[in-house]
Design a protein around this motif. Structure first.
Motif, PDB file in Angstrom:
ATOM      1  N   GLY A 268       0.755  -1.250   0.000  1.00  0.00           N
ATOM      2  CA  GLY A 268       0.000   0.000   0.000  1.00  0.00           C
ATOM      3  C   GLY A 268       0.783   1.296   0.000  1.00  0.00           C
ATOM      4  N   SER A 269       2.099   1.264  -0.074  1.00  0.00           N
ATOM      5  CA  SER A 269       2.843   2.526  -0.114  1.00  0.00           C
ATOM      6  C   SER A 269       2.923   3.031  -1.551  1.00  0.00           C
ATOM      7  CB  SER A 269       4.251   2.332   0.448  1.00  0.00           C
ATOM      8  OG  SER A 269       5.015   1.521  -0.416  1.00  0.00           O
ATOM      9  N   ALA A 270       3.270   4.303  -1.689  1.00  0.00           N
ATOM     10  CA  ALA A 270       3.332   4.919  -3.009  1.00  0.00           C
ATOM     11  C   ALA A 270       4.417   4.273  -3.871  1.00  0.00           C
ATOM     12  CB  ALA A 270       3.598   6.414  -2.882  1.00  0.00           C
TER      13      ALA A 270
ATOM     14  N   ARG B  47       6.017   0.654  -8.310  1.00  0.00           N
ATOM     15  CA  ARG B  47       6.732  -0.562  -8.690  1.00  0.00           C
ATOM     16  C   ARG B  47       5.781  -1.517  -9.431  1.00  0.00           C
ATOM     17  NH1 ARG B  47      11.365  -1.770  -9.825  1.00  0.00           N
ATOM     18  NH2 ARG B  47      12.084  -0.308  -8.275  1.00  0.00           N
ATOM     19  N   ALA B  48       4.521  -1.569  -8.974  1.00  0.00           N
ATOM     20  CA  ALA B  48       3.514  -2.412  -9.633  1.00  0.00           C
ATOM     21  C   ALA B  48       3.280  -1.936 -11.058  1.00  0.00           C
ATOM     22  CB  ALA B  48       2.212  -2.391  -8.847  1.00  0.00           C
ATOM     23  N   LEU B  49       3.259  -0.622 -11.248  1.00  0.00           N
ATOM     24  CA  LEU B  49       3.089  -0.064 -12.595  1.00  0.00           C
ATOM     25  C   LEU B  49       4.276  -0.420 -13.478  1.00  0.00           C
ATOM     26  CD1 LEU B  49       1.653   1.709 -14.707  1.00  0.00           C
ATOM     27  CD2 LEU B  49       2.797   3.665 -13.706  1.00  0.00           C
ATOM     28  N   LYS B  50       5.474  -0.317 -12.909  1.00  0.00           N
ATOM     29  CA  LYS B  50       6.682  -0.654 -13.678  1.00  0.00           C
ATOM     30  C   LYS B  50       6.661  -2.113 -14.116  1.00  0.00           C
ATOM     31  CE  LYS B  50      10.790   1.561 -12.988  1.00  0.00           C
ATOM     32  NZ  LYS B  50      12.044   1.824 -12.271  1.00  0.00           N
TER      33      LYS B  50
ATOM     34  N   THR C 272       3.215  -1.326 -22.885  1.00  0.00           N
ATOM     35  CA  THR C 272       3.009   0.122 -22.955  1.00  0.00           C
ATOM     36  C   THR C 272       2.559   0.662 -21.600  1.00  0.00           C
ATOM     37  OG1 THR C 272       0.670   0.041 -23.562  1.00  0.00           O
ATOM     38  CG2 THR C 272       2.260  -0.020 -25.364  1.00  0.00           C
ATOM     39  N   HIS C 273       2.766   1.966 -21.426  1.00  0.00           N
ATOM     40  CA  HIS C 273       2.397   2.648 -20.189  1.00  0.00           C
ATOM     41  C   HIS C 273       0.881   2.590 -19.965  1.00  0.00           C
ATOM     42  CE1 HIS C 273       2.960   5.504 -16.934  1.00  0.00           C
ATOM     43  NE2 HIS C 273       1.948   6.213 -17.412  1.00  0.00           N
ATOM     44  N   LYS C 274       0.153   2.802 -21.046  1.00  0.00           N
ATOM     45  CA  LYS C 274      -1.309   2.826 -20.966  1.00  0.00           C
ATOM     46  C   LYS C 274      -1.864   1.470 -20.521  1.00  0.00           C
ATOM     47  CE  LYS C 274      -5.018   4.809 -23.755  1.00  0.00           C
ATOM     48  NZ  LYS C 274      -5.367   5.335 -25.062  1.00  0.00           N
ATOM     49  N   ARG C 275      -1.349   0.402 -21.114  1.00  0.00           N
ATOM     50  CA  ARG C 275      -1.780  -0.950 -20.737  1.00  0.00           C
ATOM     51  C   ARG C 275      -1.419  -1.245 -19.287  1.00  0.00           C
ATOM     52  NH1 ARG C 275       0.461  -4.229 -25.979  1.00  0.00           N
ATOM     53  NH2 ARG C 275      -1.062  -3.481 -27.488  1.00  0.00           N
TER      54      ARG C 275
ATOM     55  N   LYS D 284      -3.957  -2.236 -16.273  1.00  0.00           N
ATOM     56  CA  LYS D 284      -3.782  -3.475 -15.511  1.00  0.00           C
ATOM     57  C   LYS D 284      -3.661  -3.176 -14.028  1.00  0.00           C
ATOM     58  CE  LYS D 284      -3.481  -7.176 -16.766  1.00  0.00           C
ATOM     59  NZ  LYS D 284      -4.520  -8.222 -16.803  1.00  0.00           N
ATOM     60  N   ARG D 285      -2.941  -2.097 -13.687  1.00  0.00           N
ATOM     61  CA  ARG D 285      -2.792  -1.720 -12.280  1.00  0.00           C
ATOM     62  C   ARG D 285      -4.152  -1.387 -11.656  1.00  0.00           C
ATOM     63  NH1 ARG D 285       0.827   3.379 -10.518  1.00  0.00           N
ATOM     64  NH2 ARG D 285      -0.823   4.443 -11.655  1.00  0.00           N
TER      65      ARG D 285
END
Length: 120
Positions: free
Chosen positions: A80-82, A87-90, A98-101, A105-106
């Motif tokens: 739950g930290s920022a 990191r989950a997005l990365k 892609t960033h959008k996908r 997903k996140r």
């Protein structure tokens, strides 16, 4: 390439075009014709959610579960930290391309985590 086709984000607008003037020059130049109503193309209903497809996806998700990278994302989000959220997005970006996908997903994994918390 842009994911929104040849016209980019500025695709065809739904505003009606003004009538032709019949003159050879000017903003609305051209021969006067009666406009016909065209049936909607499949691309125009692309973003509509289909009930049957959603149901099938739900059943598949219940039976199969999450992919390994999705489980890892869920674990990161449970912290739950920022920084773990980023990191989950990365991780998603690396796996999906892609960033959008990755962002999409996140969000899906965030909904899954909140659903787990609601259940128990």
């Amino acid at each position: 390439r842009n994911s929104q086709g040849a016209h980019g984000a500025m695709g065809k607008s739904t505003a009606p075009k003004p009538e032709r003037t019949g003159m050879a020059a000017g903003l609305n130049k051209g021969f006067i014709v009666t406009r016909r109503e065209l049936p909607p193309r499949p691309a125009q209903r692309r973003s509509k959610k289909c009930v049957k497809v959603n149901f099938v996806r739900e059943v598949v998700r219940e039976v199969v579960g999450f992919a390994p990278y999705e489980r890892r994302m869920i674990e990161l989000m449970k912290i739950g930290s920022a920084s773990t959220y980023k990191r989950a997005l990365k991780l998603a970006k690396r796996r999906l391309g892609t960033h959008k996908r990755g962002k999409k997903k996140r969000e899906q994994m965030q909904e899954a985590v909140s659903a787990m918390r609601r259940k128990g």
